[in-house]
Motif scaffolding. Structure first.
Motif, PDB file in Angstrom:
ATOM      1  N   UNK A 223       0.834  -1.202   0.000  1.00 19.21           N
ATOM      2  CA  UNK A 223       0.000   0.000   0.000  1.00 19.21           C
ATOM      3  C   UNK A 223       0.872   1.256   0.000  1.00 19.21           C
ATOM      4  N   UNK A 224       1.945   1.238   0.772  1.00 14.59           N
ATOM      5  CA  UNK A 224       2.852   2.379   0.827  1.00 14.59           C
ATOM      6  C   UNK A 224       3.573   2.582  -0.503  1.00 14.59           C
ATOM      7  N   UNK A 225       3.937   1.504  -1.159  1.00 12.67           N
ATOM      8  CA  UNK A 225       4.595   1.606  -2.471  1.00 12.67           C
ATOM      9  C   UNK A 225       3.671   2.263  -3.489  1.00 12.67           C
ATOM     10  N   UNK A 226       2.409   1.861  -3.478  1.00 12.01           N
ATOM     11  CA  UNK A 226       1.457   2.434  -4.430  1.00 12.01           C
ATOM     12  C   UNK A 226       1.343   3.939  -4.234  1.00 12.01           C
ATOM     13  N   UNK A 227       1.235   4.377  -2.981  1.00  7.29           N
ATOM     14  CA  UNK A 227       1.079   5.808  -2.688  1.00  7.29           C
ATOM     15  C   UNK A 227       2.303   6.620  -3.094  1.00  7.29           C
TER      16      UNK A 227
ATOM     17  N   UNK B  32      -2.937  -4.415  -5.018  1.00  7.88           N
ATOM     18  CA  UNK B  32      -2.184  -3.568  -5.946  1.00  7.88           C
ATOM     19  C   UNK B  32      -2.699  -3.708  -7.376  1.00  7.88           C
ATOM     20  N   UNK B  33      -3.923  -4.169  -7.551  1.00  4.90           N
ATOM     21  CA  UNK B  33      -4.535  -4.178  -8.875  1.00  4.90           C
ATOM     22  C   UNK B  33      -5.489  -2.988  -8.948  1.00  4.90           C
ATOM     23  N   UNK B  34      -5.103  -1.964  -9.737  1.00  6.31           N
ATOM     24  CA  UNK B  34      -5.887  -0.738  -9.895  1.00  6.31           C
ATOM     25  C   UNK B  34      -6.192  -0.098  -8.531  1.00  6.31           C
ATOM     26  N   UNK B  35      -5.210  -0.151  -7.624  1.00  9.98           N
ATOM     27  CA  UNK B  35      -5.453   0.338  -6.273  1.00  9.98           C
ATOM     28  C   UNK B  35      -5.762   1.836  -6.240  1.00  9.98           C
TER      29      UNK B  35
ATOM     30  N   UNK C  46     -12.662 -17.884  -5.194  1.00  9.50           N
ATOM     31  CA  UNK C  46     -12.935 -16.455  -5.016  1.00  9.50           C
ATOM     32  C   UNK C  46     -11.832 -15.830  -4.179  1.00  9.50           C
ATOM     33  N   UNK C  47     -11.234 -14.755  -4.715  1.00  9.59           N
ATOM     34  CA  UNK C  47     -10.258 -13.970  -3.968  1.00  9.59           C
ATOM     35  C   UNK C  47     -10.957 -12.767  -3.334  1.00  9.59           C
ATOM     36  N   UNK C  48     -10.530 -12.398  -2.146  1.00 14.04           N
ATOM     37  CA  UNK C  48     -11.109 -11.268  -1.428  1.00 14.04           C
ATOM     38  C   UNK C  48     -10.106 -10.125  -1.385  1.00 14.04           C
ATOM     39  N   UNK C  49     -10.574  -8.923  -1.714  1.00 12.46           N
ATOM     40  CA  UNK C  49      -9.694  -7.757  -1.696  1.00 12.46           C
ATOM     41  C   UNK C  49      -9.356  -7.394  -0.255  1.00 12.46           C
ATOM     42  N   UNK C  50      -8.087  -6.993   0.027  1.00 13.12           N
ATOM     43  CA  UNK C  50      -7.714  -6.704   1.422  1.00 13.12           C
ATOM     44  C   UNK C  50      -8.247  -5.394   1.972  1.00 13.12           C
ATOM     45  N   UNK C  51      -8.679  -4.465   1.121  1.00 17.98           N
ATOM     46  CA  UNK C  51      -9.081  -3.137   1.594  1.00 17.98           C
ATOM     47  C   UNK C  51     -10.544  -2.800   1.349  1.00 17.98           C
TER      48      UNK C  51
ATOM     49  N   UNK D 246      -7.396  15.722  -7.804  1.00 19.32           N
ATOM     50  CA  UNK D 246      -6.670  14.630  -7.167  1.00 19.32           C
ATOM     51  C   UNK D 246      -5.690  14.037  -8.168  1.00 19.32           C
ATOM     52  N   UNK D 247      -4.595  13.498  -7.623  1.00 17.73           N
ATOM     53  CA  UNK D 247      -3.589  12.837  -8.453  1.00 17.73           C
ATOM     54  C   UNK D 247      -2.965  11.743  -7.598  1.00 17.73           C
ATOM     55  N   UNK D 248      -3.211  10.491  -7.972  1.00 18.06           N
ATOM     56  CA  UNK D 248      -2.730   9.358  -7.195  1.00 18.06           C
ATOM     57  C   UNK D 248      -2.145   8.326  -8.146  1.00 18.06           C
TER      58      UNK D 248
END
Length: 268
Positions: free
Chosen positions: A15-19, A80-83, A52-57, A257-259
């Motif tokens: 999550x920190x890497x994505x940000x 980290x898929x389209x986070x 079925x996979x569950x998203x962590x967030x 916004x820009x992420x």
């Protein structure tokens, strides 16, 4: 075989890497990513039926079967898929928004947009290999869609078909440089102005792998209140990025916004 387990601290580091990602380069896979992707590949190869996979967030699930992309499964499971898109959808969509998404991938962001808006989502996607997965993702998440089987193109494009490049990681396709892809396919083309007129979205979400260059018409409809667009600066370059941003802002939108590589514009 159980779903590969991912440690909580591993997900938080991701999550920190994505940000922290900048605009001018794509993330690079590291050795630990390669190891995890191989674990997911072995798991998927051994699947019988659907898992079925569950998203962590977010309250999202991703249905997968044997043959599904191990890379996509891993990145979804680690968040980290389209986070960036998911975070911005969560924060900025309003109940009742009419969303049109161009470039659907596996149907994850579209499903989440439907969840947050409470409305069916119009999905414009040219890669027919993804249609069963998109429909399955929406259904698994209890959401509705209207699927437009076409590539979105600028109004200046006058052909009825366009050449699409499809990569071995089949969830990624692009009309920017089709010859560089692993295979090509001729797909129907729809002008952006025509799509906006037909479906009258209040929110436009775009992730079309470089096809955003020169896409926007001179006049955007008044009903459109927000544009969320992944600008592929590492692929298209700095000047086309500047031209695209200026084109949107000249029509009464402001950057709010820009992420990572995703830019959000709201009508002023």
């Amino acid at each position: 075989m159980p779903i590969p387990r991912l440690e909580h601290h591993t997900i938080e580091i991701r999550r920190q890497r994505v940000s922290a990602r900048g605009l001018n380069q794509w993330p690079q896979e590291e050795p630990d990513d390669d190891e995890q992707i191989e674990r997911f590949r072995l798991w998927l190869d051994g699947l019988h039926g659907e898992a079925v996979l569950t998203h962590p967030f977010y309250p999202l699930i991703l249905p997968v079967q044997s043959g599904f992309s191990a890379r996509m499964a891993y990145y979804f499971a680690i968040g980290d898929y389209e986070q960036a898109d998911l975070q911005l959808i969560d924060e900025m969509l309003l109940p009742g928004d009419r969303v049109m998404e161009c470039g659907a991938g596996a149907g994850v962001t579209g499903s989440f947009a439907a969840m947050r808006s409470g409305q069916p989502v119009v999905v414009v996607e040219p890669n027919k290999r993804m249609y069963p997965q998109i429909r399955n993702s929406f259904a698994a998440n209890g959401q509705q869609l209207q699927l437009v089987e076409a590539a979105v193109v600028p109004d200046a494009y006058h052909g009825e078909q366009i050449e699409l490049g499809i990569y071995d990681e089949y969830w990624w396709s692009s009309a920017l440089t089709p010859a560089a892809a692993d295979q090509q396919a001729s797909v129907p083309a729809r002008a952006l102005s025509s799509l906006l007129a037909d479906y009258e979205p209040s929110v436009l979400i775009l992730d079309i792998e470089g096809g955003e260059c020169g896409l926007f018409p001179a006049q955007l409809p008044a009903a459109l209140r927000m544009i969320m667009i992944e600008i592929h600066t590492p692929d298209i370059g700095e000047l086309p990025t500047v031209e695209l941003v200026n084109r949107i802002q000249a029509q009464g939108f402001r950057l709010c916004r820009l992420l990572a590589q995703t830019w959000v514009f709201l009508r002023s």
